[in-house]
Design an enzyme around this catalytic site. Structure first.
Site, PDB file in Angstrom:
ATOM      1  N   GLN A 124     -10.312  -3.736  -2.744  1.00 49.12           N
ATOM      2  CA  GLN A 124     -11.615  -3.215  -2.306  1.00 49.12           C
ATOM      3  C   GLN A 124     -12.709  -3.568  -3.320  1.00 49.12           C
ATOM      4  O   GLN A 124     -13.865  -3.826  -2.963  1.00 49.12           O
ATOM      5  CB  GLN A 124     -11.508  -1.694  -2.137  1.00 49.12           C
ATOM      6  CG  GLN A 124     -12.794  -1.013  -1.700  1.00 49.12           C
ATOM      7  CD  GLN A 124     -13.126  -1.245  -0.238  1.00 49.12           C
ATOM      8  OE1 GLN A 124     -12.277  -1.094   0.631  1.00 49.12           O
ATOM      9  NE2 GLN A 124     -14.367  -1.603   0.056  1.00 49.12           N
TER      10      GLN A 124
ATOM     11  N   ASP B 146     -17.057   8.019  -0.839  1.00 44.37           N
ATOM     12  CA  ASP B 146     -15.754   7.843  -0.192  1.00 44.37           C
ATOM     13  C   ASP B 146     -15.399   9.180   0.459  1.00 44.37           C
ATOM     14  O   ASP B 146     -16.017  10.220   0.158  1.00 44.37           O
ATOM     15  CB  ASP B 146     -14.709   7.449  -1.268  1.00 44.37           C
ATOM     16  CG  ASP B 146     -13.309   7.209  -0.689  1.00 44.37           C
ATOM     17  OD1 ASP B 146     -13.193   6.976   0.529  1.00 44.37           O
ATOM     18  OD2 ASP B 146     -12.342   7.259  -1.472  1.00 44.37           O
TER      19      ASP B 146
ATOM     20  N   CYS C  32     -16.301   2.472   1.264  1.00 39.00           N
ATOM     21  CA  CYS C  32     -15.145   1.613   1.538  1.00 39.00           C
ATOM     22  C   CYS C  32     -14.665   1.729   2.978  1.00 39.00           C
ATOM     23  O   CYS C  32     -14.027   0.821   3.497  1.00 39.00           O
ATOM     24  CB  CYS C  32     -14.015   1.943   0.571  1.00 39.00           C
ATOM     25  SG  CYS C  32     -13.548   3.684   0.582  1.00 39.00           S
TER      26      CYS C  32
ATOM     27  N   HIS D  58      -7.581   0.878  -6.097  1.00 34.20           N
ATOM     28  CA  HIS D  58      -7.741   0.102  -4.861  1.00 34.20           C
ATOM     29  C   HIS D  58      -8.413  -1.237  -5.228  1.00 34.20           C
ATOM     30  O   HIS D  58      -9.577  -1.471  -4.904  1.00 34.20           O
ATOM     31  CB  HIS D  58      -8.590   0.906  -3.875  1.00 34.20           C
ATOM     32  CG  HIS D  58      -8.557   0.392  -2.468  1.00 34.20           C
ATOM     33  ND1 HIS D  58      -7.744  -0.653  -2.061  1.00 34.20           N
ATOM     34  CD2 HIS D  58      -9.254   0.786  -1.361  1.00 34.20           C
ATOM     35  CE1 HIS D  58      -7.935  -0.871  -0.770  1.00 34.20           C
ATOM     36  NE2 HIS D  58      -8.848  -0.019  -0.324  1.00 34.20           N
TER      37      HIS D  58
ATOM     38  N   ARG E  92       0.874  -1.191   0.000  1.00 32.70           N
ATOM     39  CA  ARG E  92       0.000   0.000   0.000  1.00 32.70           C
ATOM     40  C   ARG E  92       0.893   1.218   0.000  1.00 32.70           C
ATOM     41  O   ARG E  92       1.760   1.352   0.872  1.00 32.70           O
ATOM     42  CB  ARG E  92      -0.912   0.031   1.221  1.00 32.70           C
ATOM     43  CG  ARG E  92      -1.567   1.403   1.398  1.00 32.70           C
ATOM     44  CD  ARG E  92      -2.610   1.473   2.480  1.00 32.70           C
ATOM     45  NE  ARG E  92      -3.834   0.821   2.069  1.00 32.70           N
ATOM     46  CZ  ARG E  92      -5.008   1.016   2.658  1.00 32.70           C
ATOM     47  NH1 ARG E  92      -5.113   1.837   3.686  1.00 32.70           N
ATOM     48  NH2 ARG E  92      -6.081   0.389   2.237  1.00 32.70           N
TER      49      ARG E  92
ATOM     50  N   ARG F  66     -13.958  -7.747   2.743  1.00 32.94           N
ATOM     51  CA  ARG F  66     -12.551  -7.490   2.391  1.00 32.94           C
ATOM     52  C   ARG F  66     -11.715  -8.735   2.677  1.00 32.94           C
ATOM     53  O   ARG F  66     -10.861  -9.124   1.904  1.00 32.94           O
ATOM     54  CB  ARG F  66     -11.987  -6.317   3.215  1.00 32.94           C
ATOM     55  CG  ARG F  66     -12.619  -4.957   3.000  1.00 32.94           C
ATOM     56  CD  ARG F  66     -12.462  -4.463   1.582  1.00 32.94           C
ATOM     57  NE  ARG F  66     -11.084  -4.521   1.118  1.00 32.94           N
ATOM     58  CZ  ARG F  66     -10.102  -3.687   1.476  1.00 32.94           C
ATOM     59  NH1 ARG F  66     -10.349  -2.674   2.284  1.00 32.94           N
ATOM     60  NH2 ARG F  66      -8.879  -3.819   0.989  1.00 32.94           N
TER      61      ARG F  66
HETATM   62  N1  NVA Z   1      -9.752   7.376  -1.193  1.00 33.33           N
HETATM   63  C1  NVA Z   1      -9.387   6.860   0.115  1.00 33.33           C
HETATM   64  C2  NVA Z   1      -9.686   5.397   0.194  1.00 33.33           C
HETATM   65  C3  NVA Z   1      -9.437   4.787   1.550  1.00 33.33           C
HETATM   66  C4  NVA Z   1      -9.749   3.325   1.607  1.00 33.33           C
HETATM   67  C5  NVA Z   1      -7.921   7.154   0.377  1.00 33.33           C
HETATM   68  O1  NVA Z   1      -7.088   6.908  -0.509  1.00 33.33           O
HETATM   69  O2  NVA Z   1      -7.610   7.633   1.468  1.00 33.33           O
HETATM   70  N1   CP Z   2     -11.226   0.459   2.895  1.00 33.05           N
HETATM   71  C1   CP Z   2      -9.931   0.396   3.260  1.00 33.05           C
HETATM   72  O1   CP Z   2      -9.019   0.166   2.455  1.00 33.05           O
HETATM   73  O2   CP Z   2      -9.738   0.563   4.586  1.00 33.05           O
HETATM   74  P1   CP Z   2      -8.309   0.732   5.302  1.00 33.05           P
HETATM   75  O3   CP Z   2      -7.733   2.034   4.844  1.00 33.05           O
HETATM   76  O4   CP Z   2      -8.632   0.714   6.776  1.00 33.05           O
HETATM   77  O5   CP Z   2      -7.444  -0.425   4.896  1.00 33.05           O
END
Ligand code: NVA
Ligand code: CP
Length: 330
Positions: free
Chosen positions: A138, A231, A272, A135, A108, A317
């Protein structure tokens, strides 16, 4: 149809065919049934995976950890501060070291290019646990949740409200196009997804008998929707300064009771997570103090309503990540 994903990385949904996505979803359903029945499934005993996180996480990290352990594997977690990657060691060097020690690598981080580079050098499957652009793990959880609620995916009217050019907007547009859902991004024009990606998604949608629509109009965007999805308005890695502008741009696109009322009566609400639906977080409280807004992308009323399936989605997930790990390592 026989399917073999062994040795494949999982970097973005664009790389996977609808049949391969279907295979992963069906496998996730089987793993979910085994888990619910308490049947052990330590099919990958003796293997090890490493989880590299350059951004924070609750769901993705815990899903990889639980899925890995359920499959009988050893799991190492490396947080943003505790590896040499990027600071003292390049991505290609890190990839080649980890590829010698582990059977699979979750990453990540920031640019999609980083995870693609990691995969090019690792020699073992790399799984994208979120980048600025995509992502993909997800997506499987979201598709599985929709299928569980409606019994099918094809023909579902899916509307994404909010920052439609972030990792979630991009990924959901591609996921819907691949699996036959009619995708609508309901957002201000400056937060529409990039034209090049929209063109790709439209071409994929045409092959799968569905549509990709972009609209600024909330009435049009929510009308006849089966799913309203949103989101957070400011994603990880974006500077604090963008909040003010983003709030003013996206406030009309908040998923609230009025938006849900425009959708089908059977519509579900998805997110998400994490979500700013109240002031019970430090950022939520800080934004309320600075900008006088106590709920952001979704109201607490909708988040807590019967139409909200966000915790089913979060559970999924783990089952879907388990399928990705198993399918690519078995
Ligand atoms: N768009 C958000 C998704 C988190 C799961 C981010 O990148 O912070
Ligand atoms: N939805 C998601 O990716 O959650 P986290 O950021 O907690 O992993």
């Amino acid at each position: 149809m026989g399917m073999n994903l062994r040795g494949r990385s999982y970097l973005k949904l664009l790389d996977y065919s609808p049949a391969e996505i279907r295979y992963l979803l069906d496998m996730a359903k089987q793993f979910k049934a085994l888990k619910r029945a308490g049947v052990p499934h330590r099919y990958l005993e003796g293997k090890n995976i490493v989880l590299l996180f350059e951004k924070t996480s609750t769901r993705t990290r815990c899903s990889f950890e639980v899925a890995g352990r359920d499959l009988g594997m050893g799991v190492t977690y490396l947080d943003p501060g505790s590896s040499q990657m990027g600071k003292k060691e390049s991505i290609p060097d890190t990839a080649r070291v980890l590829g010698r020690l582990y059977d699979g690598i979750e990453y990540r981080g920031f640019s999609q290019q980083l995870v693609e580079e990691l995969a090019a050098y690792a020699g073992v499957p790399v799984w994208n646990g979120l980048t600025d652009e995509f992502h993909p793990t997800q997506m499987l959880a979201d598709l599985l949740t929709i299928e569980e609620k409606f019994g099918h995916l094809k023909g579902i009217n899916f509307t994404y409200m909010g920052d439609a050019r972030n990792n979630m907007g991009n990924s959901l547009m591609v996921a819907c196009a691949k699996m036959g859902l009619n995708f609508t991004a309901c957002a201000p024009k400056e937060l529409f997804p990039a034209e090049e990606l929209v063109a790709k998604a439209r071409a994929i949608a045409a092959e799968n008998g569905c549509t990709v629509t972009l609209t600024e109009d909330v009435d049009e965007g929510c009308r006849d929707a089966d799913v309203l999805y949103t989101d957070i308005w400011v994603s990880m890695g974006e500077p604090d300064e963008v909040w003010e502008k983003r709030i003013s741009l996206l406030k009309p696109y908040q998923v609230n009771a009025a938006a849900m009322a425009k959708a089908r009566p059977t519509a579900i609400f998805m997110h998400c997570l994490p979500s700013f639906h109240d002031t019970r977080t430090t950022i939520g409280a800080d934004i309320a103090r600075r900008f006088g807004i106590e709920e952001m992308e979704v109201t607490d009323e909708v988040f807590e309503s019967k139409q909200s399936v966000v915790f089913d989605e979060a559970e999924n997930r783990m089952h879907t990540i388990k399928a990705v790990i198993y399918a690519t390592l078995c």
